[in-house]
Every structure is written in structure tokens, then in C-alpha cells.
Design a protein around this motif. Sequence first.
Motif, mmCIF file in Angstrom:
data_model
loop_
_atom_site.group_PDB
_atom_site.id
_atom_site.type_symbol
_atom_site.label_atom_id
_atom_site.label_comp_id
_atom_site.label_asym_id
_atom_site.label_seq_id
_atom_site.Cartn_x
_atom_site.Cartn_y
_atom_site.Cartn_z
ATOM 1 N N ILE A 67 15.020 16.979 -17.975
ATOM 2 C CA ILE A 67 14.960 16.301 -19.121
ATOM 3 C C ILE A 67 14.585 14.913 -18.946
ATOM 4 O O ILE A 67 14.352 14.190 -18.067
ATOM 5 C CB ILE A 67 16.756 16.051 -19.342
ATOM 6 C CG1 ILE A 67 17.246 17.222 -19.649
ATOM 7 C CG2 ILE A 67 16.761 15.164 -20.695
ATOM 8 C CD1 ILE A 67 18.775 17.028 -19.749
ATOM 9 N N LYS A 68 13.378 14.587 -20.007
ATOM 10 C CA LYS A 68 12.666 13.448 -19.762
ATOM 11 C C LYS A 68 13.049 12.140 -20.440
ATOM 12 O O LYS A 68 12.403 11.242 -20.587
ATOM 13 C CB LYS A 68 11.268 13.784 -20.480
ATOM 14 C CG LYS A 68 10.377 15.213 -19.700
ATOM 15 C CD LYS A 68 10.317 14.837 -18.238
ATOM 16 C CE LYS A 68 9.756 15.915 -17.592
ATOM 17 N NZ LYS A 68 10.065 15.950 -16.267
ATOM 18 N N ILE A 73 21.792 13.212 -20.257
ATOM 19 C CA ILE A 73 23.159 13.528 -20.300
ATOM 20 C C ILE A 73 23.118 14.994 -20.554
ATOM 21 O O ILE A 73 22.592 15.407 -21.313
ATOM 22 C CB ILE A 73 24.428 12.955 -21.066
ATOM 23 C CG1 ILE A 73 25.757 13.662 -20.850
ATOM 24 C CG2 ILE A 73 23.923 12.887 -22.584
ATOM 25 C CD1 ILE A 73 26.784 12.879 -21.592
ATOM 26 N N LEU A 74 23.679 15.842 -19.329
ATOM 27 C CA LEU A 74 23.626 17.312 -19.590
ATOM 28 C C LEU A 74 25.044 17.974 -19.307
ATOM 29 O O LEU A 74 25.575 17.218 -18.239
ATOM 30 C CB LEU A 74 22.571 18.064 -18.440
ATOM 31 C CG LEU A 74 22.599 19.427 -18.723
ATOM 32 C CD1 LEU A 74 22.222 19.875 -19.888
ATOM 33 C CD2 LEU A 74 21.553 19.956 -17.449
ATOM 34 N N ILE A 86 24.980 12.574 -15.784
ATOM 35 C CA ILE A 86 24.484 11.737 -16.193
ATOM 36 C C ILE A 86 23.538 10.975 -15.278
ATOM 37 O O ILE A 86 23.863 10.735 -14.130
ATOM 38 C CB ILE A 86 25.427 10.486 -16.948
ATOM 39 C CG1 ILE A 86 26.259 11.241 -17.730
ATOM 40 C CG2 ILE A 86 24.687 9.488 -17.737
ATOM 41 C CD1 ILE A 86 27.625 10.303 -18.463
ATOM 42 N N ALA A 87 22.332 10.759 -15.875
ATOM 43 C CA ALA A 87 21.368 9.806 -14.845
ATOM 44 C C ALA A 87 20.388 9.145 -15.583
ATOM 45 O O ALA A 87 20.420 9.087 -16.902
ATOM 46 C CB ALA A 87 20.436 10.880 -14.170
ATOM 47 N N ARG A 88 19.909 7.884 -15.152
ATOM 48 C CA ARG A 88 18.967 6.909 -15.843
ATOM 49 C C ARG A 88 17.761 6.974 -14.968
ATOM 50 O O ARG A 88 17.931 6.760 -13.868
ATOM 51 C CB ARG A 88 19.596 5.457 -15.740
ATOM 52 C CG ARG A 88 18.554 4.590 -16.348
ATOM 53 C CD ARG A 88 18.994 3.000 -16.476
ATOM 54 N NE ARG A 88 19.966 3.206 -17.569
ATOM 55 C CZ ARG A 88 21.252 2.541 -17.414
ATOM 56 N NH1 ARG A 88 21.314 1.817 -16.664
ATOM 57 N NH2 ARG A 88 22.000 2.208 -18.511
ATOM 58 N N GLY A 89 16.621 7.554 -15.405
ATOM 59 C CA GLY A 89 15.432 8.025 -14.734
ATOM 60 C C GLY A 89 15.797 8.955 -13.924
ATOM 61 O O GLY A 89 16.470 9.940 -14.194
ATOM 62 N N GLU A 90 15.773 8.737 -12.504
ATOM 63 C CA GLU A 90 15.725 9.355 -11.557
ATOM 64 C C GLU A 90 17.224 9.337 -10.488
ATOM 65 O O GLU A 90 17.695 9.933 -9.813
ATOM 66 C CB GLU A 90 14.669 9.487 -10.479
ATOM 67 C CG GLU A 90 13.342 10.069 -10.841
ATOM 68 C CD GLU A 90 12.134 10.043 -9.950
ATOM 69 O OE1 GLU A 90 12.389 9.746 -8.717
ATOM 70 O OE2 GLU A 90 11.022 9.998 -10.500
ATOM 71 N N HIS A 127 22.571 16.951 -23.954
ATOM 72 C CA HIS A 127 22.043 18.268 -23.756
ATOM 73 C C HIS A 127 23.243 19.021 -23.386
ATOM 74 O O HIS A 127 24.074 18.635 -22.511
ATOM 75 C CB HIS A 127 20.856 18.337 -22.782
ATOM 76 C CG HIS A 127 19.621 17.636 -23.038
ATOM 77 N ND1 HIS A 127 18.585 18.272 -23.442
ATOM 78 C CD2 HIS A 127 19.444 16.215 -23.290
ATOM 79 C CE1 HIS A 127 17.736 17.327 -23.774
ATOM 80 N NE2 HIS A 127 18.035 16.006 -23.682
ATOM 81 N N PHE A 128 23.323 20.335 -23.761
ATOM 82 C CA PHE A 128 24.540 21.365 -23.427
ATOM 83 C C PHE A 128 23.638 22.357 -23.042
ATOM 84 O O PHE A 128 22.467 22.992 -23.347
ATOM 85 C CB PHE A 128 25.348 21.743 -24.550
ATOM 86 C CG PHE A 128 26.389 20.705 -24.553
ATOM 87 C CD1 PHE A 128 27.524 21.167 -24.054
ATOM 88 C CD2 PHE A 128 26.453 19.524 -25.325
ATOM 89 C CE1 PHE A 128 28.758 20.412 -24.188
ATOM 90 C CE2 PHE A 128 27.495 18.814 -25.349
ATOM 91 C CZ PHE A 128 28.784 19.226 -24.928
#
Length: 151
Positions: A67-68, A73-74, A86-90, A127-128
Motif C-alpha cells: 500500500i503506497k 491501514i489494512l 497500521i503503518a506510517r511509511g515503512e 483497506h480490507f
Amino acid sequence: MFTLVPLSFFEPAAAHKALAEVARIDEGAKVSYKKIPAYHAALVYTVSGSANSLPEIYYVLQYLPQIKDGVKILCSWTDGELSMAIARGERLLLANSFKAQDFTTALYFILLALKSLELNSEAICIHFRQQLNAADENTLYSYFKAVKFTI
């Protein structure tokens, strides 16, 4: 049940001990692990039944780097369990699973996680991993900038 262990601290022979330090493991339960190179971690988890099946969070963590978005959030909501990363960047901010028998409960956990991380859901695309019914998808649009499915 699972935990993430930084690869710099992870020793395969100590996988059972690493999980036992954060969760109660049933006697005789098999513990396995899988490396998650994108987040420099090892996913240590209990194996359900006789099959060596991976927990859903593994698939969430495998797809999340693709996800770019800046904040990504997936989620996966299957069989009464919400798996979310959940991630911020890498940088991975959260990876967890919650019992959620209905979508309202799943949404509660999603919004609570975002609030605890001080992230604004209205500026995020969620995203799901699977398609949701139309009513649940429309509910998400009340809280998020966009909703995407990675089927």
C-alpha cells in the motif's frame, strides 16, 4: 494468538518462550514462527489444530508494504476476528487481532486504534482484504476518506 519480535532479538529456538512471555499458551500447543522482513520482525504464533496454518495477521502484514499511502491501514474481518495493521511509511505502528462478532465491534476497534495513535480517520484510506457488504462499506465512508479492497 501471536506476537511480533524484532529480528535483532529473535532466536528460533526461543520462539515458544517469546510467545509465553506475552500470552498464556495451552499446554501442548505448537508454536511456530515466520519472518516478516518488511518490518524486521518475526511473527511468533500458535498453530491451530494439526494444520500448520498461518494466522490472518501474517497475510495482512505481507500485503501492508504494498500500500503506497503515507499512513496505511489494512484490516481483515473473518470468522468473528478483526486482524489489523497500521503503518506510517515503512514504520509499523500496530499489528493486532480482536474478537469482533459484528461489524460495529470491528469498527469500534479500528477507530479506537486510530484514536490511540492520534491518527485522523477522515484523512486515511482504509483497506480490507475481503469484500464487505454494501451497508458495512457505506458505514466506513462515514469515517474514512476512501475504502479499498485487496481481494
